[in-house]
Design an enzyme around this catalytic site. Structure first.
Site, PDB file in Angstrom:
ATOM      1  N   GLU A 152      -9.172   5.133  25.609  1.00 18.73           N
ATOM      2  CA  GLU A 152      -8.457   5.257  26.826  1.00 18.73           C
ATOM      3  C   GLU A 152      -9.222   6.056  27.892  1.00 18.73           C
ATOM      4  O   GLU A 152      -9.637   5.641  28.910  1.00 18.73           O
ATOM      5  CB  GLU A 152      -7.212   5.884  26.445  1.00 18.73           C
ATOM      6  CG  GLU A 152      -6.148   6.107  27.545  1.00 18.73           C
ATOM      7  CD  GLU A 152      -4.979   6.848  27.187  1.00 18.73           C
ATOM      8  OE1 GLU A 152      -3.968   6.811  27.990  1.00 18.73           O
ATOM      9  OE2 GLU A 152      -4.758   7.465  26.008  1.00 18.73           O
ATOM     10  N   HIS A 162       5.829   6.007  23.279  1.00 18.33           N
ATOM     11  CA  HIS A 162       6.201   7.257  22.749  1.00 18.33           C
ATOM     12  C   HIS A 162       7.531   7.887  23.009  1.00 18.33           C
ATOM     13  O   HIS A 162       8.193   7.840  24.231  1.00 18.33           O
ATOM     14  CB  HIS A 162       5.212   8.291  23.386  1.00 18.33           C
ATOM     15  CG  HIS A 162       3.639   8.047  23.273  1.00 18.33           C
ATOM     16  ND1 HIS A 162       3.240   8.836  22.191  1.00 18.33           N
ATOM     17  CD2 HIS A 162       2.791   7.253  23.800  1.00 18.33           C
ATOM     18  CE1 HIS A 162       2.011   8.433  22.125  1.00 18.33           C
ATOM     19  NE2 HIS A 162       1.630   7.636  23.051  1.00 18.33           N
TER      20      HIS A 162
END
Length: 362
Positions: free
Chosen positions: A211, A21
């Site tokens: 996740e 990210h």
């Protein structure tokens, strides 16, 4: 004789990164300088080392929601073209210095418009930054190619708009699409129109799934949305039963993921920090790699978790006893799973990755 495997030698090995990210990988000093430039006075520390320590402590909380709080600070200082160019350029430089030869870096354009930028201007600034950083890295003898993934926030309602943005820029550096954010309560099926549009446009996309939430998130991402890859996907292990003698039995979903060679963008250290795994030794990546799932090794957020690709691979080698052959396998898996053309992937595998590891294993 093989080169000894340690973080310094791993740094020289060619590596591929699929899950990173942009707003989670800033240099601490850059956060401070950008905050001063825009008058942002809410940073939790006035110096780079203290700021880095704060991000790591906040991330290592065992909670994905708590982990995501740090992004409030990084996103706040990434609201101008100059800031976006700088952050993207430094990202490319830092990854190249770590031996990454191909990276797909993701960010959410919708989070960078509070200063008045239009979505197109946000993307243009980030792509320009990647071009600048790539050129600077080349001047230092480090070759890297950076592709961009545009992320839509799963709790918002702009995914179709971001998907269209990804298609507009796919010939100038954007290679795919993603959705991210808290999984619980925000299933990927809320964004079916975006995924249908991307498929109609022959585009690629990955979905954060498995996740912080379990198998239903993975199932929806694949069977309803048609994801090409799974962001994290650690909870696929919930569909695998391991007997006392070590024999593993795969459920229907796990078998489908393995049979279809669906790439898992695994981020071990980040998963430990968010509580998705108790420790590196307990992380499902060990079992999944042994069972020959298409596992890839990634950073997620280099600032928040204080990680690098070289550090992740070295830690896995130390934890699971891996050698250069397994690190090459992770790397080839990632390159095979990238969202660029087949000929480009093959060229990087044959001309860069395999020769690089051959020199280390000789």
């Amino acid at each position: 004789m093989a080169v000894p495997l340690n973080v310094e030698t791993v740094r020289d090995a060619p590596k591929v990164l699929l899950h990173d990210h942009l707003d989670g990988g800033l240099r601490p000093a850059t956060v401070l300088e950008l905050a001063e430039a825009v008058g942002y006075d809410a940073l939790p520390s006035p110096d780079a080392s203290g700021l880095a320590a704060w991000f790591l402590a906040t991330s290592h909380s065992g909670s994905l929601v708590r982990y995501l709080e740090g992004f409030g600070h990084t996103v706040a200082v990434m609201q101008t073209p100059d800031a976006l160019v700088r952050v993207a350029a430094e990202c490319a430089e830092d990854l190249a210095a770590d031996g990454v030869v191909y990276a797909e870096v993701r960010f959410a354009p919708e989070l960078h418009v509070s200063g008045g930028l239009e979505l197109d201007a946000v993307v243009e600034a980030v792509l320009e930054g990647f071009r600048v950083g790539t050129a600077r890295a080349a001047e230092r003898g480090r070759r890297i190619r950076v592709g961009c993934l545009l992320t839509a926030m799963r709790h918002a309602a702009r995914s179709r708009e971001i998907a269209e943005l990804a298609i507009r820029f796919r010939d100038t550096g954007v290679v795919g699409f993603d959705i991210a954010g808290a999984e619980a309560g925000f299933p990927p099926t809320r964004h079916l129109d975006a995924f249908e549009y991307l498929r109609q446009q022959n585009s690629h996309f990955t979905i954060h799934a498995g996740e912080a939430f379990g198998l239903p998130s993975i199932w929806e991402a694949l069977q309803w949305c048609g994801a090409d890859r799974l962001g994290h996907g650690v909870r696929i292990v919930d569909d695998i039963t391991v007997a006392e003698d070590g024999t593993a039995t795969l459920g229907l979903l796990a078998a489908y993921v393995r049979d279809k060679r669906i790439p898992l963008e695994m981020c071990p250290t980040s998963n430990v920090h968010t509580g998705a795994a108790k420790s590196l030794a307990d992380h499902p990546i060990g079992l999944l790699a042994d069972l020959r799932f298409r596992v890839t090794v990634n950073t997620d957020n280099r600032l928040m978790s204080d990680v690098s690709v070289s550090g992740e691979m070295t830690a896995l080698a130390e934890t699971f006893g891996y050698g250069w052959d397994r690190l090459q396998w992770f790397t080839v898996n990632a390159m095979k799973s990238a969202f660029i053309g087949f000929d480009e992937r093959l060229a990087l595998i044959d001309d860069v990755i395999k020769p690089g590891y051959a020199a280390l294993m000789a």
